[in-house]
Design a protein around this motif. Structure first.
Motif, mmCIF file in Angstrom:
data_model
loop_
_atom_site.group_PDB
_atom_site.id
_atom_site.type_symbol
_atom_site.label_atom_id
_atom_site.label_comp_id
_atom_site.label_asym_id
_atom_site.label_seq_id
_atom_site.Cartn_x
_atom_site.Cartn_y
_atom_site.Cartn_z
ATOM 1 N N VAL A 1 0.720 -1.362 0.009
ATOM 2 C CA VAL A 1 0.059 -0.177 -0.091
ATOM 3 C C VAL A 1 0.839 1.263 -0.076
ATOM 4 O O VAL A 1 0.624 2.150 -0.819
ATOM 5 N N ILE A 2 1.909 1.373 0.897
ATOM 6 C CA ILE A 2 2.885 2.387 0.990
ATOM 7 C C ILE A 2 3.406 2.405 -0.510
ATOM 8 O O ILE A 2 3.750 3.658 -1.188
ATOM 9 N N TYR A 3 4.026 1.458 -0.934
ATOM 10 C CA TYR A 3 4.775 1.354 -2.218
ATOM 11 C C TYR A 3 3.740 1.698 -3.360
ATOM 12 O O TYR A 3 4.036 2.698 -4.237
ATOM 13 N N ALA A 4 2.505 1.398 -3.423
ATOM 14 C CA ALA A 4 1.600 1.951 -4.458
ATOM 15 C C ALA A 4 1.341 3.377 -4.364
ATOM 16 O O ALA A 4 1.217 4.297 -5.189
ATOM 17 N N SER B 1 14.212 2.532 -1.540
ATOM 18 C CA SER B 1 15.121 2.272 -2.561
ATOM 19 C C SER B 1 14.471 1.687 -3.740
ATOM 20 O O SER B 1 14.760 2.151 -4.807
ATOM 21 N N ILE B 2 13.613 0.752 -3.399
ATOM 22 C CA ILE B 2 13.122 -0.070 -4.526
ATOM 23 C C ILE B 2 11.903 0.838 -5.030
ATOM 24 O O ILE B 2 11.911 0.564 -6.326
ATOM 25 N N MET B 3 11.320 1.718 -4.450
ATOM 26 C CA MET B 3 10.381 2.579 -5.062
ATOM 27 C C MET B 3 10.989 3.607 -6.057
ATOM 28 O O MET B 3 10.500 3.767 -7.045
ATOM 29 N N MET B 4 12.199 4.074 -5.590
ATOM 30 C CA MET B 4 12.814 5.081 -6.743
ATOM 31 C C MET B 4 13.386 4.147 -7.841
ATOM 32 O O MET B 4 13.260 4.939 -8.917
ATOM 33 N N MET B 5 13.856 3.038 -7.515
ATOM 34 C CA MET B 5 14.436 2.188 -8.811
ATOM 35 C C MET B 5 13.214 1.938 -9.721
ATOM 36 O O MET B 5 13.308 2.001 -10.852
ATOM 37 N N LEU C 1 -6.700 7.124 -16.969
ATOM 38 C CA LEU C 1 -7.472 5.721 -16.354
ATOM 39 C C LEU C 1 -6.741 4.445 -16.726
ATOM 40 O O LEU C 1 -6.335 3.997 -15.819
ATOM 41 N N PHE C 2 -6.300 4.348 -17.898
ATOM 42 C CA PHE C 2 -5.616 2.942 -18.334
ATOM 43 C C PHE C 2 -4.134 2.862 -17.630
ATOM 44 O O PHE C 2 -3.955 2.099 -16.891
ATOM 45 N N VAL C 3 -3.628 4.083 -17.525
ATOM 46 C CA VAL C 3 -2.211 4.212 -16.977
ATOM 47 C C VAL C 3 -2.346 3.847 -15.451
ATOM 48 O O VAL C 3 -1.487 3.151 -14.841
ATOM 49 N N SER C 4 -3.269 4.414 -14.769
ATOM 50 C CA SER C 4 -3.404 4.247 -13.373
ATOM 51 C C SER C 4 -3.708 2.720 -13.020
ATOM 52 O O SER C 4 -3.263 2.335 -12.153
ATOM 53 N N ILE D 1 -1.930 -1.959 -10.382
ATOM 54 C CA ILE D 1 -2.035 -3.176 -10.509
ATOM 55 C C ILE D 1 -0.592 -3.878 -10.492
ATOM 56 O O ILE D 1 -0.155 -4.696 -9.829
ATOM 57 N N GLY D 2 0.213 -3.187 -11.134
ATOM 58 C CA GLY D 2 1.789 -3.491 -11.293
ATOM 59 C C GLY D 2 2.278 -3.366 -9.902
ATOM 60 O O GLY D 2 3.347 -3.977 -9.454
ATOM 61 N N THR D 3 2.142 -2.257 -9.109
ATOM 62 C CA THR D 3 2.797 -1.957 -7.830
ATOM 63 C C THR D 3 2.327 -2.977 -6.834
ATOM 64 O O THR D 3 2.961 -3.677 -6.150
ATOM 65 N N LEU D 4 0.885 -3.433 -6.873
ATOM 66 C CA LEU D 4 0.393 -4.303 -5.888
ATOM 67 C C LEU D 4 1.013 -5.747 -6.105
ATOM 68 O O LEU D 4 1.010 -6.737 -5.294
ATOM 69 N N GLN D 5 1.473 -6.165 -7.480
ATOM 70 C CA GLN D 5 1.915 -7.569 -7.799
ATOM 71 C C GLN D 5 3.501 -7.467 -7.819
ATOM 72 O O GLN D 5 4.033 -8.327 -8.177
ATOM 73 N N LEU D 6 4.210 -6.382 -7.054
ATOM 74 C CA LEU D 6 5.441 -6.335 -6.958
ATOM 75 C C LEU D 6 6.103 -7.820 -6.442
ATOM 76 O O LEU D 6 5.715 -8.144 -5.208
ATOM 77 N N PHE D 7 7.054 -7.991 -7.190
ATOM 78 C CA PHE D 7 7.679 -9.398 -6.649
ATOM 79 C C PHE D 7 9.181 -9.330 -7.094
ATOM 80 O O PHE D 7 9.811 -9.780 -6.239
#
Length: 299
Positions: free
Chosen positions: A79-82, A163-167, A219-222, A227-233
């Protein structure tokens, strides 16, 4: 005559479904089927190494998930990451798209330069940033010019996720820049020409023409970004040896799902429950985003 038209209509519908069969088979086999099976498994205590001992426990896995401190930490992290990554990468991507569509010299070079990180392997990017974030790395070297002492970015629980957020912002902003660029190029020049005849400034054209007409693209980008940030792996897995450390500071939901399913725990039922919870969260957020943006703007 009427029967002939009906027969032609039936043939057209049958032909359409015939063309859809390959897509339906592929989606059913590789997407819908596994999703439904994961939901089914989420109601079982299922060890992947001893499937014969599987037993139905109802909502037991879901109740355990809401009491699991690691899952709560992982969910908080994403959540913080997104919340940090999504607005940042969207604003930067829009600014870059506006810059490369203004007709400046060398705009093709800038488009390629901004897009290169997107097509670079996440493994390569992660290794590269591990060197940048090391105590003797480039980032600490630059901060040293301003008298800031070196920091072990990936070994400090307070800076590891940042750090991962900036990357991630650096590596994905080019992808969304391309989408915004496509949206900007789709806006007819006649709107801008009419606004300039009426004496509208650049900011007025941006406020009343560009941003409203970019709403479908935004809308599409958001949605894709959330989705991409919540699926971070991959990045936390590669940069922390699959541990999500230090002290679970970079643990994500998908990484925790992987650890439960294949990373030593082999609790496929519990991992399926965690994945189902994430699926429901993403589905709800996508619906909220679509409602918030409203219907597509038409001029």
């Amino acid at each position: 005559m009427l029967s002939r038209l009906r027969s032609q209509k039936v043939q057209e519908i049958a032909t359409a479904y015939l063309f859809l069969v390959p897509a339906i088979v592929i989606l059913g086999t590789f997407v819908i089927g596994p999703v439904l099976y994961a939901i089914y498994l989420s109601f079982f205590d299922y060890d992947i190494l001893s499937p014969e001992t599987a037993r139905f426990i109802g909502l037991g896995n879901y109740l355990e998930a809401f009491r699991d401190p690691v899952f709560k930490k992982a969910f908080t992290n994403v959540v913080i990451y997104a919340a940090g990554v999504v607005p940042t990468q969207m604003v930067i991507a829009l600014i870059l798209a506006l810059m490369v569509t203004t007709g400046v010299r060398g705009q093709n070079f800038f488009r390629v330069a901004y897009f290169i990180p997107t097509v670079t392997s996440s493994v390569v990017v992660s290794i590269m940033f591990l060197y940048i974030y090391s105590k003797t790395g480039l980032l600490n070297h630059i901060l040293g010019w301003f008298g800031i002492p070196p920091v072990s970015w990936m070994e400090n629980a307070r800076t590891a996720l940042l750090s991962i957020m900036m990357m991630n912002v650096w590596s994905t902003v080019g992808q969304y820049m391309v989408l915004f660029t496509a949206g900007l190029n789709d806006i007819p020049d006649s709107y801008y020409e009419a606004a300039m005849v009426d004496g509208a400034t650049y900011w007025q054209r941006l406020r009343y023409i560009t941003l409203p007409l970019l709403r479908p693209t935004t809308l599409f980008v958001s949605i894709m970004s959330v989705i991409g940030t919540l699926q971070l792996f991959d990045q936390p897995y590669l940069m922390t040896n699959g541990q999500g450390g230090p002290a679970d500071a970079t643990m994500t939901v998908v990484l925790y799902v992987y650890k439960n399913a294949f990373g030593g725990y082999f609790r496929m039922g519990y991992a399926s429950a965690l994945a189902t919870i994430l699926f429901v969260v993403i589905l709800a957020l996508t619906y909220i985003q679509k409602r918030w943006f409203g219907e597509e703007v038409q001029y």
